[in-house]
Structure formats: C-alpha cells, structure tokens
Design a protein around this motif. Structure first.
Motif: not given
Length: 116
Positions: A29-34, A79-97
């Motif tokens: 659904e739109a707004g869900e993240r993985i 989206v990328q979120e920094r989790t530490g030095p040289d460490q990131f969480a890579y996230i996909a956020v669903a858009r409206p269909r």
C-alpha cells in the motif's frame, strides 16, 4: 568452508531477492516501507572491493537494479538512512498506484527482469 573477512570488515548479505522485492511492490500500500539492504550498496555490489561472496554480490546487484527500475517507473521512492559510519539502510517506500494500469504490476516487473 567458513568465509574469511578482514578484521573490522562487514559482511552485508542481501536481505531479500529482487523477485521478493517485486512481489512486495506488487502488494504494498502507498506509504509502506521495506528495507532491502543494509550496508554500503555502491561498495557491496562492486566486484573488486565487495566483501560478499560472488553469488551474494550478484544477487545484491540484481536487487539494486530491481529497486532502481521500480523507482524509474514511479512505483517506489528510494530512501537511505545513515545507521553508522559508511553504513546505510536502503529503503523502498511504496507510491500510490496509477489509476489505469494496462498491465499488472507484477507482469511488468517480471518482464523487465526476464529482459535483463
């Protein structure tokens, strides 16, 4: 045989496959993240510098390309979120269909995967 990594090196195995990401996008659904990867994607997919075993590196490269393809089709925000030095969480956020899709989303993503 155990995988040997240098002291302090990280071994960031892919969290899911490109097919699993496409399946998630098809039902999200739109707004869900993985979170599809945690590490440093540019390094983790590069053959000469990645600490991943080759099959995992290739799987991660396919995953990254699937995420990018979904972004280019307007299906997700990346989206990328920094989790530490040289460490990131890579996230996909669903858009409206899109309102009127001529082809099913999963068929579109699968066709792209098979064409690669």
């Amino acid at each position: 045989m155990a995988i040997q990594t240098p002291t302090g090196a990280r071994l960031a195995r892919p969290r899911l496959s490109d097919i699993e990401l496409c399946a998630w996008i098809a039902q999200a659904e739109a707004g869900e993240r993985i979170e599809y990867h945690r590490g440093f994607l540019g390094i983790d997919v590069t053959a000469k510098i990645s600490t991943l075993p080759e099959p995992d590196r290739r799987q991660l490269a396919d995953l990254g390309l699937a995420a990018l393809g979904a972004f280019e089709r307007g299906l997700v925000h990346l989206v990328q979120e920094r989790t530490g030095p040289d460490q990131f969480a890579y996230i996909a956020v669903a858009r409206p269909r899109p309102k009127a899709a001529a082809v099913s989303l999963s068929a579109l993503l699968l066709a792209e995967r098979l064409a690669a």
